[in-house]
Scaffold this active site. Structure first.
Site, PDB file in Angstrom:
ATOM      1  N   HIS A  35      40.058  30.646  40.356  1.00 58.22           N
ATOM      2  CA  HIS A  35      40.859  30.110  41.449  1.00 58.22           C
ATOM      3  C   HIS A  35      40.505  30.760  42.779  1.00 58.22           C
ATOM      4  O   HIS A  35      40.163  31.932  42.843  1.00 58.22           O
ATOM      5  CB  HIS A  35      42.332  30.402  41.123  1.00 58.22           C
ATOM      6  CG  HIS A  35      43.318  29.780  42.048  1.00 58.22           C
ATOM      7  ND1 HIS A  35      43.251  28.475  42.467  1.00 58.22           N
ATOM      8  CD2 HIS A  35      44.418  30.297  42.630  1.00 58.22           C
ATOM      9  CE1 HIS A  35      44.265  28.213  43.266  1.00 58.22           C
ATOM     10  NE2 HIS A  35      44.991  29.307  43.398  1.00 58.22           N
TER      11      HIS A  35
ATOM     12  N   HIS B  20      44.317  40.022  45.589  1.00 53.50           N
ATOM     13  CA  HIS B  20      43.346  38.955  45.777  1.00 53.50           C
ATOM     14  C   HIS B  20      43.777  38.193  47.030  1.00 53.50           C
ATOM     15  O   HIS B  20      44.754  37.451  47.009  1.00 53.50           O
ATOM     16  CB  HIS B  20      43.305  38.028  44.555  1.00 53.50           C
ATOM     17  CG  HIS B  20      42.996  38.754  43.287  1.00 53.50           C
ATOM     18  ND1 HIS B  20      43.629  38.464  42.095  1.00 53.50           N
ATOM     19  CD2 HIS B  20      42.142  39.769  43.027  1.00 53.50           C
ATOM     20  CE1 HIS B  20      43.154  39.260  41.148  1.00 53.50           C
ATOM     21  NE2 HIS B  20      42.253  40.063  41.693  1.00 53.50           N
TER      22      HIS B  20
ATOM     23  N   HIS C 144      39.147  34.642  42.061  1.00 54.70           N
ATOM     24  CA  HIS C 144      39.624  35.547  41.017  1.00 54.70           C
ATOM     25  C   HIS C 144      39.908  34.727  39.763  1.00 54.70           C
ATOM     26  O   HIS C 144      39.874  33.496  39.777  1.00 54.70           O
ATOM     27  CB  HIS C 144      40.872  36.308  41.467  1.00 54.70           C
ATOM     28  CG  HIS C 144      41.976  35.426  41.981  1.00 54.70           C
ATOM     29  ND1 HIS C 144      41.974  34.901  43.245  1.00 54.70           N
ATOM     30  CD2 HIS C 144      43.110  34.954  41.389  1.00 54.70           C
ATOM     31  CE1 HIS C 144      43.056  34.160  43.430  1.00 54.70           C
ATOM     32  NE2 HIS C 144      43.759  34.170  42.311  1.00 54.70           N
TER      33      HIS C 144
END
Length: 456
Positions: A343, A373, A379
């Site tokens: 994602h 993130h 990630h």
């Protein structure tokens, strides 16, 4: 005066329940005025004092305030002075001067408990954040490590609301509205302006704190889910009135104001509220009572389905900060990669782990640790998780995730990271390695219908 375990509620029945309710509580029957908020003379000779969490003219459905009936008013103190020594690791206005941007995925190992006596205030430090408490828009994410109770002092955050997530060690939280016992696996919200003290009945404690500026946490709308599910309003617990009336010479109020700490002396405890009523209150919630919803056919649900509380912005559907959890639950989706998908997100995600393991990280993400993130930084599951999932094939059957509780603070703002967090010896510099082993599985000679390699 050190509190005793009997001073703190041990059961849900010893609290009031509900979210956003108008509560009332008396430590002495008859202490609340009847028919008005501020009579000429209050019952028992108490002082009436209002604490407002929103502007007076906020819409009724958003307006938050409480009336406190106290032995002495909170204004009775000496002038505030800058706290000495200065706390160098608290930030409430993030800029190029005090923080940096970094798009790299960052993970921190659990921080050790200090060797020297350290209470909650001194053990609190900012990790990252965005915006400004002065502009009433933004957030800060802190962590804390402490090994002693606060002594003859109380803390007051004038900058915003605290959402505290203890990871180890219970917190006994004394507030102006009463007392809360908060264990790992529970959270406590301490709204802007309330004075509180934190005692550590188990000794060392460690945890996470989200702070929001200019808004308050609320329950997310449920949409097509319907009337029930996720966090139920009835499971949020509010303290009952209790009070201290003994003389407390040299009692110190520590005020966080613009990220800096100030102190003022007084000769009494701020927890001298005999009765109160209103809807602006501290409260706690047991995460084990969260009712998760999940996909029952294909694909992995977006993490927003696990939102416990949200601090909204003026833009519909966009959160200044969401508090999301990843609790025990069943995974049953068919023909689906069940861990969280790879994602990139316009939101920024700070994750913590209270206990157990996290479903997308087989190694390295430890209870008490954290990861960040940032906006549009990719990630997802580590190599070991991906390979183990693929090896299981499509016929693994239902699988229960158990013995875990991870969470996420997610914000639409891009976080700036404090230098002591970037330079910390607890930074996991090998974090990126967890994805380096991901190899290409591409094979153009694959039967697209059955997923098998076509023999030449």
């Amino acid at each position: 005066m050190a509190p005793k375990s009997s001073d703190f509620p041990a059961a849900d029945s010893e609290y009031q329940s509900g979210f956003g309710n108008h509560f009332s509580s008396e430590a002495i029957a008859g202490a609340l005025p009847q028919g008005q908020n501020s009579p000429l003379v209050c019952p028992l000779g108490l002082y009436a004092e209002q604490i407002s969490g929103t502007s007076f003219t906020a819409p009724r459905k958003l307006n938050q305030r409480s009336w406190l009936y106290r032995i002495k008013p909170s204004v009775t103190h000496e002038p505030f002075k800058s706290r000495v020594p200065k706390h160098e690791k608290l930030v409430s206005e993030f800029s190029q001067v005090n923080s940096a941007i970094n798009p790299t995925q960052i993970r921190w190992k659990p921080v050790d408990i200090p060797d020297v006596p350290t209470d909650f205030v001194d053990g609190l430090y900012s990790v990252c954040g965005a915006g400004s408490s002065f502009l009433r828009h933004g957030f800060a994410i802190h962590m804390y490590t402490a090994n002693k109770s606060m002594e003859n002092s109380a803390f007051c955050n004038a900058d915003g609301d605290f959402l505290i997530v203890p990871q180890s060690g219970r917190l006994w939280v004394t507030t102006e509205c009463g007392k809360l016992q908060v264990s790992p696996g529970e959270i406590v919200i301490l709204p802007q302006g309330f004075r509180f003290a934190i005692d550590l009945p188990d000794g060392p404690s460690r945890g996470y704190v989200a702070e929001v500026f200019g808004t308050h946490f609320q329950l997310p709308d449920l949409g097509p889910i319907g009337a029930n599910g996720l966090a139920s309003p009835k499971d949020f617990l509010v303290p009952k009135a209790s009070f201290e009336q003994e003389s407390r010479p040299g009692y110190t109020i520590i005020q966080k104001f613009g990220g800096e700490l100030f102190t003022a002396r007084q000769d009494f405890s701020p927890f001298n509220v005999v009765a109160w009523h209103g809807n602006y209150v501290p409260y706690k919630y047991d995460l084990s009572k969260f009712c998760p919803y999940n996909t029952v056919l294909v694909d992995h649900g977006d993490p927003s389905i696990n939102t416990v509380l949200t601090a909204p912005t003026d833009k519909p559907g966009v959160a200044l900060l969401d508090f999301v959890i990843f609790p025990p639950r069943w995974l049953v989706a068919e023909h689906t990669f069940r861990p969280p998908y790879y994602h990139r997100n316009c939101m920024s995600e700070f994750m913590g782990l209270i206990h157990g393991g996290y479903e997308a990280k087989a190694d390295g993400f430890l209870p008490g640790g954290a990861s960040l993130h940032s906006c549009m930084t990719p990630h997802g599951p580590d190599t070991k998780t991906y390979e183990a999932t693929i090896a299981g094939g499509n016929n693994v059957g239902p699988h229960r995730i158990k013995d875990t509780m991870a969470f996420m603070f997610e914000s639409c703002l891009m976080p700036r990271i404090c230098p002591w967090a970037l330079e910390s010896s607890y930074v996991d510099h090998d974090y990126y390695q967890c994805w380096i082993g991901l190899r290409s599985h591409f094979n153009e000679n694959t039967d697209l219908e059955n997923g098998h390699e076509i023999e030449e």
